[in-house]
Design an enzyme around this catalytic site. Structure first.
Site, short mmCIF file in Angstrom:
data_model
loop_
_atom_site.label_atom_id
_atom_site.label_comp_id
_atom_site.label_asym_id
_atom_site.label_seq_id
_atom_site.Cartn_x
_atom_site.Cartn_y
_atom_site.Cartn_z
N GLU A 39 0.84 -1.21 0.00
CA GLU A 39 0.00 0.00 0.00
C GLU A 39 0.87 1.25 0.00
O GLU A 39 0.60 2.24 -0.67
CB GLU A 39 -0.90 0.02 1.24
CG GLU A 39 -2.00 -1.03 1.22
CD GLU A 39 -2.73 -1.06 2.55
OE1 GLU A 39 -3.55 -0.16 2.80
OE2 GLU A 39 -2.43 -1.97 3.35
N TYR A 40 1.95 1.17 0.80
CA TYR A 40 2.89 2.30 0.86
C TYR A 40 3.49 2.53 -0.52
O TYR A 40 3.53 3.65 -1.02
CB TYR A 40 3.98 2.00 1.90
CG TYR A 40 5.07 3.04 1.97
CD1 TYR A 40 4.96 4.13 2.83
CD2 TYR A 40 6.20 2.96 1.15
CE1 TYR A 40 5.95 5.11 2.90
CE2 TYR A 40 7.19 3.92 1.20
CZ TYR A 40 7.06 4.99 2.08
OH TYR A 40 8.04 5.95 2.12
N ASP A 41 3.93 1.45 -1.14
CA ASP A 41 4.54 1.56 -2.47
C ASP A 41 3.58 2.19 -3.47
O ASP A 41 3.98 2.96 -4.34
CB ASP A 41 4.99 0.19 -2.98
CG ASP A 41 6.14 -0.37 -2.15
OD1 ASP A 41 6.75 0.41 -1.40
OD2 ASP A 41 6.40 -1.59 -2.24
N SER A 86 32.61 16.45 23.66
CA SER A 86 32.56 15.02 23.95
C SER A 86 32.28 14.85 25.43
O SER A 86 32.10 15.83 26.16
CB SER A 86 33.86 14.35 23.53
OG SER A 86 34.91 14.88 24.28
N LEU A 87 32.21 13.62 25.88
CA LEU A 87 31.86 13.35 27.27
C LEU A 87 33.05 12.76 28.00
O LEU A 87 33.84 12.03 27.41
CB LEU A 87 30.71 12.33 27.32
CG LEU A 87 29.37 12.79 26.77
CD1 LEU A 87 28.41 11.62 26.73
CD2 LEU A 87 28.80 13.90 27.63
N GLU A 119 20.59 7.23 29.41
CA GLU A 119 20.21 6.78 28.06
C GLU A 119 21.25 5.80 27.55
O GLU A 119 22.40 5.86 27.97
CB GLU A 119 20.23 7.97 27.10
CG GLU A 119 19.23 9.02 27.39
CD GLU A 119 19.66 10.36 26.81
OE1 GLU A 119 20.78 10.48 26.27
OE2 GLU A 119 18.86 11.30 26.92
N LYS A 121 24.17 4.64 25.35
CA LYS A 121 25.21 5.35 24.60
C LYS A 121 25.40 4.62 23.29
O LYS A 121 25.97 3.53 23.24
CB LYS A 121 26.51 5.39 25.40
CG LYS A 121 27.60 6.20 24.72
CD LYS A 121 28.77 6.39 25.67
CE LYS A 121 29.91 7.20 25.11
NZ LYS A 121 30.17 7.14 23.70
N CYS A 416 58.31 -17.13 1.54
CA CYS A 416 59.32 -17.26 0.48
C CYS A 416 60.65 -17.81 0.98
O CYS A 416 61.60 -17.92 0.21
CB CYS A 416 59.52 -15.93 -0.22
SG CYS A 416 60.37 -14.74 0.80
N CYS A 431 60.65 -9.77 6.48
CA CYS A 431 61.13 -10.50 5.30
C CYS A 431 61.63 -9.42 4.34
O CYS A 431 60.86 -8.55 3.95
CB CYS A 431 59.98 -11.28 4.65
SG CYS A 431 60.37 -11.77 2.96
S1 IVH Z 1 25.14 13.38 24.89
C1 IVH Z 1 28.39 17.10 25.02
N1 IVH Z 1 23.89 11.12 24.65
O1 IVH Z 1 28.87 9.69 22.59
C2 IVH Z 1 28.10 15.87 24.27
N2 IVH Z 1 25.95 11.36 23.48
O2 IVH Z 1 31.34 10.15 24.06
C3 IVH Z 1 26.75 15.38 24.62
N3 IVH Z 1 26.58 9.40 22.16
O3 IVH Z 1 29.86 12.60 20.91
C4 IVH Z 1 26.62 14.01 24.19
N4 IVH Z 1 24.81 8.19 22.65
O4 IVH Z 1 28.39 10.90 19.65
C5 IVH Z 1 24.98 11.82 24.29
N5 IVH Z 1 22.63 9.19 24.54
C6 IVH Z 1 23.71 9.88 24.16
C7 IVH Z 1 24.69 9.36 23.30
C8 IVH Z 1 25.81 10.13 22.99
C9 IVH Z 1 25.95 8.24 21.97
C10 IVH Z 1 27.90 9.72 21.59
C11 IVH Z 1 27.98 11.07 20.98
C12 IVH Z 1 29.04 11.81 21.73
C13 IVH Z 1 29.83 10.68 22.32
C14 IVH Z 1 30.52 11.14 23.58
#
Ligand code: IVH
Length: 675
Positions: A39-41, A86-87, A119, A121, A416, A431
């Protein structure tokens, strides 16, 4: 066609677009389809038919337009404001408790006045999406955090990315999240690649990252990538919620898939319990996860806690422990690499580790064998942390049998039989025979690889046959292969043979940096090759370079310089380069440094509707353009916002090109296309 019918088309197309977008959302975001695929198609085909008849009804947000036709020539740079940070990582519960205590201390409170959020990761790659007036205008990779790459055309093909937001979207919205490839699809794709003789990927993240950087959006569309939002970025011209969890719920109503659906909100104890549950089902989770992310829910508190240099105080990644298993070493084999290095590999009794069967693990070199004191027959503990290749952690002493045989490192090449040599440090054993079939095989595999000549269809097995049959002794011989030779090989049909020949034909012109890296010169990796190419520009200049000249390139040490010059002026290297040239292979001179706006000048006047001045200027610089402070004949573009005043007048008089914000953004997206 009568007017009445025309109007009918417009309305029907709009209805179909809305309906298809809704079904896309139900299927790809909520995993809750309401109609059958057929149906979607049918809806999709009906919309395509109308659009084919009525080009005037095609809009960028139409679901039929997810896949743009054009193959890209490269990715433009995009400045991130604010940067993608980053974290900080934690590994054990005690560190998480300590982080929590530090939050309390920082705020001077005994109890956190906001819940925490946890959450999954996701192990993919970070991406930032920008919507203006509800429409997707930009998708960019994280890159360095400050500057990433514009991958809009590719991200548009991801079905869980809305092209147009549901009602209630703010003027401008910035969301950040992870592009991932579900594990099931990863396994399937890898199997298909292997069956085709192509290289497989080590993990879903590498495959997702490799896919997002493909220049052909059609290929990206064929890979079932997903996008899950993990953070709300800047919101302009609209109300943003007060907490992270509310923000994710709001984004879900706008049409996004978020990490919130599998998250948990609560106090520290609740979060700790949830971590344990998620860890227990990590292998069942459809997406590769390498831990959990903990965040303070309240935005107000997040702000009070603030950031350190590279990461927020209010969030932490809590990584899962590496997956471990024990198994027995059945044998130790030695592999010969393209530069001749002998690498010992332990052959294992196959063991399952995080859904992958492990039967081989590298032992790196003879020092490592001595350090681990590993013997054939030993029981070993192996581990695999997320993306990393499995490694031997230790020998389980109790598992040693009386007949365990100590390993004696070979003194002759296993392929060889040439006597091996060891470098000064005595760790690496090589080698020295340039014509060693194992080295030839590896050199060719490297030469045709993705980051070098990128010749599709020339997999390990095929190269093996070509080398064993004496058809290919050096990379140059690839370019002399003919149809009859290829079709005469095992498991090679006419169509595949032709495809391989076509791929080889198309690979005759490659950028100098790729050629230099492809040659497999000791100590000349991808970055060094890039530096040498940028410095010398042409292959002729590289061939004439002296060690002193190469050493003068910032970042290149004496061993790279010697390696390069030895190769360029040695008999084996010269013969290969001459043969490549004779086969019609051409190194394209290195491009000028900088981005696509190199040599172009910009001046901004008046406030732009959505970009701040700083953001707009950063984007110009990110692509190699420069800024002027007054209108003159030297100015390439005047970008005008509201109340442009005298500058606009002067620019018009001088015939300087004038852009509004939309045109400016279009130029950034496609600097090569004249406006
Ligand atoms: S919050 C300030 N939430 O992990 C950065 N990051 O190690 C806030 N990632 O660069 C990041 N799941 O690419 C956040 N639920 C999540 C995530 C997540 C994966 C990745 C993301 C980030 C990296 C940091």
């Amino acid at each position: 066609m009568s007017d009445g019918e025309g109007e009918g088309d417009a309305e029907r197309a709009a209805t179909l677009r809305r309906e298809i977008a809704r079904h896309d959302r139900l299927y790809h975001v909520h995993d809750r389809p309401e109609i059958a695929d057929a149906e979607y198609d049918a809806l999709f085909a009906e919309l395509q038919a109308i659009e084919a008849r009525r080009a005037d009804l095609v809009v960028a947000e139409s679901p039929t337009q997810r896949i743009g036709g054009a193959v890209l020539s490269g990715f433009a740079s995009v400045a991130h404001d604010p940067p993608l940070l980053s974290l900080d990582n934690t590994y054990v519960e005690a560190d998480v408790r300590e982080w929590h205590q530090r939050l309390l201390d920082h705020l001077g409170v005994a109890e956190l006045p906001s819940p925490l959020v946890a959450e999954p990761k996701l192990d993919g790659l970070s991406c930032r999406l920008v919507y203006e007036r509800g429409k997707l205008v930009l998708a960019a990779t994280r890159g360095s955090g400050d500057i990433g790459e514009d991958v809009t055309a590719n991200v548009r093909t991801i079905r869980s990315v809305p092209l147009e937001l549901a009602h209630g979207a703010p003027e401008r919205l910035d969301v950040r999240g992870e592009v991932v490839l579900p594990r099931r699809d990863f396994d399937q794709l890898n199997r298909a690649l292997a069956a085709n003789g192509d290289k497989t990927y080590a993990n879903p993240r590498n495959l997702a990252a490799g896919t997002i950087r493909q220049l052909d959006p059609r290929l990206v569309a064929a890979r079932p990538l997903e996008f899950r939002v993990w953070t709300l970025g800047k919101v302009d011209g609209g109300e943003a919620p007060a907490t992270h969890s509310a923000a994710l719920r709001w984004l879900e109503t706008l049409g996004f898939k978020t990490v919130g659906r599998d998250g948990c909100v609560g106090d520290l104890d609740t979060i700790l319990a949830w971590y344990a549950q998620l860890l227990a089902r990590r292998d069942d989770y459809p997406i590769e996860i390498d831990g959990v992310v903990l965040k303070v829910d309240s935005y107000e508190l997040q702000q009070r806690l603030g950031f350190t240099a590279r990461s927020p105080r209010f969030a932490r990644a809590w990584k899962f422990p590496a997956r471990q298993a024990t198994t027995r070493v059945v044998a130790i084999q030695v592999q010969v690499g393209r530069t001749g290095t002998l690498t010992p590999v332990a052959v294992l009794e196959p063991v399952a580790l995080s859904g992958v069967t492990i039967s081989h693990v590298t032992l790196h070199n003879r020092e490592e064998i001595a350090r681990l004191r590993v013997c054939v027959g030993d029981t070993v503990l192996i581990e695999r942390s997320g993306d990393v290749i499995p490694k031997v952690v230790q020998v389980i002493d109790s598992g040693r049998t009386a007949d365990a045989a100590e390993y004696v490192f070979p003194t002759a090449c296993p392929t060889c039989a040439t006597a091996v040599e060891s470098d000064g440090d005595f760790v690496a054993v090589r080698c020295p025979n340039f014509a060693c079939p194992a080295r030839v095989q590896k050199r060719i595999e490297h030469f045709v690889g993705r980051s070098t000549f990128d010749i599709e269809g020339l997999g390990e097995k095929l190269i093996e046959q070509l080398v064993a049959g004496g058809h290919v002794k050096s990379a140059a011989d690839l370019f002399g292969l003919d149809f009859a030779t290829l079709v005469g090989l095992e498991r090679m049909g006419e169509k595949s043979a032709q495809n391989v020949l076509d791929a080889i034909g198309q690979a005759r012109r490659r950028p100098l940096a790729r050629l230099l890296f492809a040659l497999g010169i000791p100590d000349i990796g991808e970055t060094a090759a890039e530096q040498v190419a940028t410095h010398f520009k042409t292959l002729a200049a590289v061939r004439a370079a002296t060690v002193l000249e190469v050493e003068a390139i910032h970042g290149l040490g004496p061993s790279s310089a010697n390696g390069l010059v030895d190769f360029m002026q040695g008999a084996d290297g010269c013969a290969l380069l001459d043969a490549l040239a004779a086969a019609g292979v051409e190194a394209l001179p290195a491009e000028k440094q900088g981005g696509a706006l190199e040599g172009k000048t910009f001046l901004f006047t008046g406030a732009l509707p959505t970009l701040t001045r700083a953001e707009a200027e950063a984007r110009v610089k990110a692509q190699g353009g420069s800024l002027l402070s007054a209108v003159s004949k030297k100015l390439s573009y005047l970008v005008v916002g509201d109340a442009p005043g005298s500058k606009l007048k002067k620019a018009t008089e001088l015939g300087v090109a004038v852009l509004d914000e939309a045109q400016f953004l279009a130029l950034l997206a496609r600097p090569e296309a004249p406006l």
